[in-house]
Design an enzyme around this catalytic site. Structure first.
Site, PDB file in Angstrom:
ATOM      1  CB  THR A  38      -0.884  -0.138   1.265  1.00 48.88           C
ATOM      2  OG1 THR A  38      -1.645  -1.324   1.116  1.00 48.88           O
ATOM      3  CG2 THR A  38      -1.744   1.011   1.571  1.00 48.88           C
ATOM      4  CG  ASP A  71      -7.313  -6.750   1.632  1.00 44.22           C
ATOM      5  OD1 ASP A  71      -6.410  -7.578   1.828  1.00 44.22           O
ATOM      6  OD2 ASP A  71      -7.105  -5.528   1.553  1.00 44.22           O
ATOM      7  CB  SER A 111      -4.883  -3.444   7.925  1.00 38.50           C
ATOM      8  OG  SER A 111      -5.315  -4.739   8.188  1.00 38.50           O
TER       9      SER A 111
END
Ligand code: GLY
Length: 567
Positions: free
Chosen positions: A376, A418, A448
């Site tokens: 990310t 995910d 997250s």
């Protein structure tokens, strides 16, 4: 906060501005970039420069968000994106807070068992490699939503440096050359066509992005609808379906970014504002910080045995709850108030003792495990008007699904991984999920990502976040503790070695060559399984904090090409 720390007053002019901030004893603090007015910290110099250029033209933090996001889509294809999604948390100068969810969604044709074979077993790779792994992208909707509601400059002004960057090209860094090489076998496996990243790029080469520039030019001309209904949408859907994916034009048409109430909680004298579901970040971080608060971590040393034990045991318990309770709030009733309630959390820690580890197998929740990826990216921005944002955005894995659309010039996400493909089976981050995060049409997969803003004495104090999949939450909270409990500068706080526990697998992951062997032996003796692999990197935190003279200090993580730029 550590009461016995020595204050380094007036040793340097610089330090005069920090007189109320405790500093580590016996060594000069290592500050990141300091700027008086405004700052952008992101994964690439080019993106931070463009964000700052927009601020210097009078733009606000939200204009700079659009610019930085798009610049990362050009300069950092590893995680910056048009084909992914993310979350933004903001705090305006007047104290108003909010958060935007531009997370991807499952397509309308998605089904609960779409990644399982006839025997109900997870088919390897199906949820993270190629077109079927792709969720409906949210980034373009996100930046248009931000600009429409909160921006101030014309989009032409914001897009101008992005288009110029895409046409002129971006210089390959050492780290980028390495990751492109590393992922080339997967690019070849997934893509039917040759893609720009197939070449043997070396550090110092320049990659130009003319196709991406054309896509951006059309988006500038026709707006958000170009991506969700127009020529770009048609090309995207055609490409995805030719590659075996299930996203339709209807999916794109129906996509909407959503403003959501952020998670807010206190820790000592800090007020923390973070992302709520469908990110687990805010709830999970609130749980962990509230569970460790009674242990007065400042009475121990940074990364000492007792600090690690208290944090690890709180992490273990919070991630067990995460796996069971958290998912898309539009599909699940999530007991957020209870999960972050002091009484509940005191109960959760009541069986913890410093004498030995609590085995994760003793926890009742989550007979299942879910994982997320490391790839990310995060950027933090403060503007000259006192507004602040924290944005974390992702394609999920490095270069997402590895599927690159040559007609549009960008990678597609593999965010479907995910979701919990099958309760109890870990995803690519080793995280286990439950029913709350099962696949359903139009549902957002649990994240997250933890873009976070911290207030102190009612004023803006820090903006921070990180990539790192499941480790995002624990990296962000350790960075907050590093500043608040252990007196570190922003730069020291983002650079400090980190550790991570996520309930299952039952292990303490530690960055290599960063912790004393005697400390690791002590942890093992107490019953902790320690994993310390050479390649382990826990997050790449970027943050900004306010110094006592009201100037800003940037922390750009040493682990990447991250750069702070300000004025
Ligand atoms: N894909 C990583 C996350 O959303 O947490």
């Amino acid at each position: 906060m550590k009461s016995y720390r020595i204050y380094f007053l007036a040793i340097l002019g610089l330090l005069a501005s920090c007189k109320n901030n405790p500093e580590p004893e016996n060594e000069a603090p290592n500050y990141g970039l300091i700027a008086k007015n405004a700052m952008v910290v992101s994964a690439r110099k080019e993106a931070s420069q463009i964000g700052v250029a927009i601020l210097k033209q009078g733009g606000n933090v939200f204009d700079a968000m659009v610019a930085t996001h798009l610049a990362l889509a050009v300069a950092y294809p590893y995680a910056g994106n048009l084909g992914g999604g993310g979350f933004m948390v903001y705090r305006k100068a007047n104290g108003e807070i909010g958060s935007l969810d531009f997370r991807e969604k499952a397509p309308l044709r998605a089904t609960r068992d779409m990644y399982l074979d006839d025997n109900g077993e997870v088919i390897p790779n199906k949820s993270w490699l190629g077109a079927l792994a792709t969720g409906v992208p949210g980034s373009v909707a996100g930046i248009f939503e931000v600009h429409e509601k909160l921006g101030s400059l014309p989009l032409e002004t914001i897009f101008e440096p992005i288009l110029s960057l895409a046409h002129k090209g971006v210089v390959v860094t050492e780290k980028q050359a390495k990751t492109i090489k590393e992922y080339q076998p997967l690019f070849h496996e997934v893509n039917l066509n040759t893609i720009p990243f197939d070449k043997n790029w070396k550090a110092g080469d320049t990659i130009k992005y003319p196709v991406l520039a054309s896509t951006l030019e059309r988006i500038l001309e026709f707006g958000k609808d170009e991506f969700y209904k127009g020529e770009t949408a048609k090309k995207l859907v055609g490409f995805i379906q030719n590659n075996g994916g299930i996203i339709t034009l209807k999916d794109l048409e129906k996509y909407e970014a959503k403003w959501r109430k952020p998670i807010t909680f206190t820790y000592d004298d800090l007020n923390i504002i973070s992302m709520g579901p469908p990110s687990s970040g805010g709830v999970c971080m609130a749980q962990i910080l509230k569970m460790v608060e009674p242990f007065h971590l400042d009475e121990n040393d940074h990364n000492s045995l007792r600090t690690i034990q208290a944090v690890v045991e709180a992490e273990r318990r919070a991630y067990a709850d995460r796996s069971f309770y958290l998912g898309d709030p539009d599909f699940n009733k999530i007991p957020i108030e209870t999960l972050i309630n002091d009484k509940y959390l005191t109960g959760r820690m009541s069986d913890f003792s410093f004498e030995k580890a609590t085995p994760s197998s003793e926890f009742s929740h989550g007979n299942i495990e879910v994982i997320e990826s490391n790839e990310t990216t995060h950027y933090s921005i403060v503007d000259q008007f006192g507004n602040a944002i924290a944005v974390t955005t992702t394609l999920n894995g490095a270069y997402g699904s590895k599927l690159y659309c040559p007609e549009l010039g960008f990678f597609l996400n593999n965010e479907m991984d995910d979701f919990s493909s099958k309760p109890g089976v870990p995803n690519m981050f080793g995280l286990i999920g439950a029913e709350a995060n099962s696949i359903a049409p139009e549902k957002r997969m649990l994240s997250s990502m933890t873009p976070t803003i911290v207030e102190k004495n009612g004023e803006f104090f820090m903006s921070l976040g990180t990539p790192g999949g499941a480790t995002i939450i624990t990296s962000v909270l350790q960075t907050i503790l590093n500043v608040h409990e252990f007196g570190m500068t922003m730069q020291e706080a983002v650079d400090a070695p980190r550790f991570h526990h996520q309930w299952l697998p039952d292990e303490v992951v530690m960055e290599p060559n960063s912790f004393d062997t005697s400390l690791i032996e002590q942890l093992k003796t107490l019953g902790y399984n320690v994993r310390e692999g050479e390649s382990i990197i826990l997050g790449k935190v970027d943050g900004i904090r306010v110094l006592n003279d009201k100037s800003y200090e940037g922390g750009a993580d040493r682990r990447g090409d991250d750069t702070a730029i300000g004025f």
